[in-house]
Design an enzyme around this catalytic site. Sequence first.
Site, mmCIF file in Angstrom:
data_model
loop_
_atom_site.group_PDB
_atom_site.id
_atom_site.type_symbol
_atom_site.label_atom_id
_atom_site.label_comp_id
_atom_site.label_asym_id
_atom_site.label_seq_id
_atom_site.Cartn_x
_atom_site.Cartn_y
_atom_site.Cartn_z
ATOM 1 N N GLU A 212 0.802 -1.156 -0.058
ATOM 2 C CA GLU A 212 -0.243 0.363 0.125
ATOM 3 C C GLU A 212 0.386 1.465 -0.012
ATOM 4 O OE1 GLU A 212 -3.058 0.012 -0.080
ATOM 5 O OE2 GLU A 212 -2.566 -2.456 -0.860
ATOM 6 N N ASP A 223 -5.132 -3.804 6.745
ATOM 7 C CA ASP A 223 -5.491 -3.979 4.957
ATOM 8 C C ASP A 223 -6.601 -5.405 4.896
ATOM 9 O OD1 ASP A 223 -5.078 -4.010 1.824
ATOM 10 O OD2 ASP A 223 -4.271 -6.630 2.142
ATOM 11 N N LYS A 227 -10.372 -7.040 4.330
ATOM 12 C CA LYS A 227 -10.320 -7.887 3.222
ATOM 13 C C LYS A 227 -11.340 -9.132 3.783
ATOM 14 C CE LYS A 227 -6.766 -6.927 0.425
ATOM 15 N NZ LYS A 227 -5.147 -7.528 0.411
HETATM 16 N N1 LIG Z 1 -0.885 -3.531 -5.998
HETATM 17 C C1 LIG Z 1 -1.537 -4.448 -5.762
HETATM 18 O O1 LIG Z 1 -1.701 -5.319 -5.581
HETATM 19 C C2 LIG Z 1 -2.901 -4.076 -4.867
HETATM 20 C C3 LIG Z 1 -3.344 -2.873 -4.991
HETATM 21 N N2 LIG Z 1 -5.081 -2.889 -4.727
HETATM 22 C C4 LIG Z 1 -5.590 -1.270 -5.354
HETATM 23 O O2 LIG Z 1 -5.567 -1.019 -5.687
HETATM 24 C C5 LIG Z 1 -5.483 0.536 -5.471
HETATM 25 C C6 LIG Z 1 -4.530 0.981 -6.706
HETATM 26 O O3 LIG Z 1 -3.000 0.024 -6.407
HETATM 27 P P1 LIG Z 1 -2.035 0.718 -6.862
HETATM 28 O O4 LIG Z 1 -2.045 1.278 -8.035
HETATM 29 O O5 LIG Z 1 -0.869 -0.768 -6.716
HETATM 30 O O6 LIG Z 1 -1.806 1.810 -6.134
HETATM 31 P P2 LIG Z 1 -0.235 3.228 -6.001
HETATM 32 O O7 LIG Z 1 0.111 3.649 -5.194
HETATM 33 O O8 LIG Z 1 0.432 2.351 -6.824
HETATM 34 O O9 LIG Z 1 -1.123 4.052 -7.271
HETATM 35 C C7 LIG Z 1 -2.302 4.909 -6.715
HETATM 36 C C8 LIG Z 1 -2.327 6.419 -7.959
HETATM 37 O O10 LIG Z 1 -3.830 6.793 -7.630
HETATM 38 C C9 LIG Z 1 -3.320 7.937 -7.320
HETATM 39 N N3 LIG Z 1 -4.253 8.965 -6.705
HETATM 40 C C10 LIG Z 1 -4.471 8.965 -5.236
HETATM 41 N N4 LIG Z 1 -5.226 10.153 -4.660
HETATM 42 C C11 LIG Z 1 -5.991 9.923 -5.573
HETATM 43 C C12 LIG Z 1 -7.057 11.145 -5.923
HETATM 44 N N5 LIG Z 1 -6.836 11.617 -4.604
HETATM 45 N N6 LIG Z 1 -6.972 11.841 -7.078
HETATM 46 C C13 LIG Z 1 -6.867 10.427 -8.282
HETATM 47 N N7 LIG Z 1 -5.660 10.233 -8.268
HETATM 48 C C14 LIG Z 1 -4.764 9.571 -6.715
HETATM 49 C C15 LIG Z 1 -2.034 8.544 -7.224
HETATM 50 O O11 LIG Z 1 -1.553 9.573 -7.295
HETATM 51 C C16 LIG Z 1 -1.196 7.175 -7.390
HETATM 52 O O12 LIG Z 1 -0.813 7.128 -8.391
HETATM 53 C C17 LIG Z 1 -5.398 0.704 -4.561
HETATM 54 O O13 LIG Z 1 -5.743 0.766 -2.988
HETATM 55 C C18 LIG Z 1 -4.961 -0.353 -3.398
HETATM 56 O O14 LIG Z 1 -5.071 -0.636 -2.204
HETATM 57 C C19 LIG Z 1 -5.638 -3.966 -4.741
HETATM 58 C C20 LIG Z 1 -4.910 -5.010 -4.732
HETATM 59 C C21 LIG Z 1 -3.655 -5.705 -4.989
HETATM 60 N N1 LIG Z 2 -0.421 -4.327 -0.569
HETATM 61 C C1 LIG Z 2 -1.834 -5.676 -0.466
HETATM 62 C C2 LIG Z 2 -2.605 -5.299 -2.195
HETATM 63 C C3 LIG Z 2 -3.479 -6.057 -2.258
HETATM 64 O O1 LIG Z 2 -4.355 -5.673 -1.758
HETATM 65 C C4 LIG Z 2 -1.029 -6.389 -0.628
HETATM 66 O O2 LIG Z 2 -0.230 -6.469 -0.326
HETATM 67 O O3 LIG Z 2 -2.015 -7.545 -0.419
#
Ligand SMILES: NC(=O)C1=CN([C@@H]2O[C@H](COP(=O)(O)OP(=O)(O)OC[C@H]3O[C@@H](n4cnc5c(N)ncnc54)[C@H](O)[C@@H]3O)[C@@H](O)[C@H]2O)C=CC1
Ligand SMILES: N[C@@H](CC=O)C(=O)O
Length: 346
Positions: A212, A223, A227
């Site tokens: 995260e 987290d 879930k």
């Molecule tokens: N990376 C993973 O393996 C997984 C991620 N997730 C969830 O998916 C979502 C995205 O994850 P990632 O892409 O890895 O995160 P990340 O941190 O790489 O990207 C999130 C993006 O959202 C943008 N952002 C944040 N607040 C914002 C706002 N108010 N308005 C517009 N843009 C905004 C940020 O600038 C950033 O580029 C998160 O909620 C995460 O918990 C869920 C499952 C797995």
């Molecule tokens: N940060 C989370 C991303 C998926 O929800 C994880 O590590 O499982």
Amino acid sequence: MTEYKIALVGFGGVNRGFAQLVAERNAEWKNSLGFTVKIVGVTDLFLGSIVAKEGLDAKQLVALPVEKGAFAHLPGGKAEAFNEAVIKNSGADIIAEATFTNPVDGEPATTFCRWALESGIHVVTTNKGPIALHGAELKALARRNQVAFEYEGAVMSGTPVIRLAKQALAGANVQGFEGILNGTSNYVLSQMKDGLAFNDAVVQAQQLGYAEADPTADVEGFDVRLKVVILANELLNARLNVSDVACSGISNISAQDIAQASANGASWKLIGSADRAADGSVRASVEARLLPDSHPLAGIAGATNAVSFNTELLGAVTVSGPGAGRIETAFALLSDIVAIHTTHGK
Ligand SMILES: NC(=O)C1=CN([C@@H]2O[C@H](COP(=O)(O)OP(=O)(O)OC[C@H]3O[C@@H](n4cnc5c(N)ncnc54)[C@H](O)[C@@H]3O)[C@@H](O)[C@H]2O)C=CC1
Ligand SMILES: N[C@@H](CC=O)C(=O)O
């Protein structure tokens, strides 16, 4: 042939991964899935925003440098994130919401989902906050507006546990579950078993796109708690709030604890679980547990996750697969679009 117009809200690892899938596989989807995807808008707090009703070049989006205001370098792009305008006015049929998970109040992602649903636009999201904290309200809003609200990636990334349990196990009577539901913490414990220091393992998980934005949520169990709330409310008809789930993490597990467990034929795992009691109440928790090597979850290593559903008719049904990762989670968005195509497709 159906073409879905999609706007991406948040353009970090997951939505960039989705753009990569579009760049590489759109032509294939036409034949295999019966639709194609056109990205008509993107907005990101850090990168800015862009709208192009005729469609953006997905390959160009993937190659965009991670620099403040980078969208301003593309024709028509802006350095500011005009989230509301992109969500409401880009002409999108579907919003792919993948901004930061806020484990406290689910904002501002919940507001983004509301804007879309109220405007009659489908939402697919990987963000756990809106579902765990405002799921009932958002589902009702989607129903009222006759659009879909899909969130398969919120639990176990691209591994389809929510649909599997709700659809394929319907009637088997799920009574509870226990699982490894966080990729980062499981990766950290595995790396520590191989001799890496806790902090170095967390940095690796960040570099690999698992963690995260604030990895405290991963290692302190917050987290997993989201879930557990999502799964318990979906599968056990519970009405759990985050505050109902006792929660602790893995930050107090030392290298010595891990080595000692190993020597005794056991492993530390961060386990999220919930069970329905005879009186119908549901109890849930998140805690590190010492599992003997014979336990089905003990051998789950790295960012892989697994969940074991306790069902009345089949006994334990265990599913294992990726629990985190950019492309893996982008696949969950695709699976949500497939679900929309099946239920609402033309
Ligand atoms: N990376 C993973 O393996 C997984 C991620 N997730 C969830 O998916 C979502 C995205 O994850 P990632 O892409 O890895 O995160 P990340 O941190 O790489 O990207 C999130 C993006 O959202 C943008 N952002 C944040 N607040 C914002 C706002 N108010 N308005 C517009 N843009 C905004 C940020 O600038 C950033 O580029 C998160 O909620 C995460 O918990 C869920 C499952 C797995
Ligand atoms: N940060 C989370 C991303 C998926 O929800 C994880 O590590 O499982």
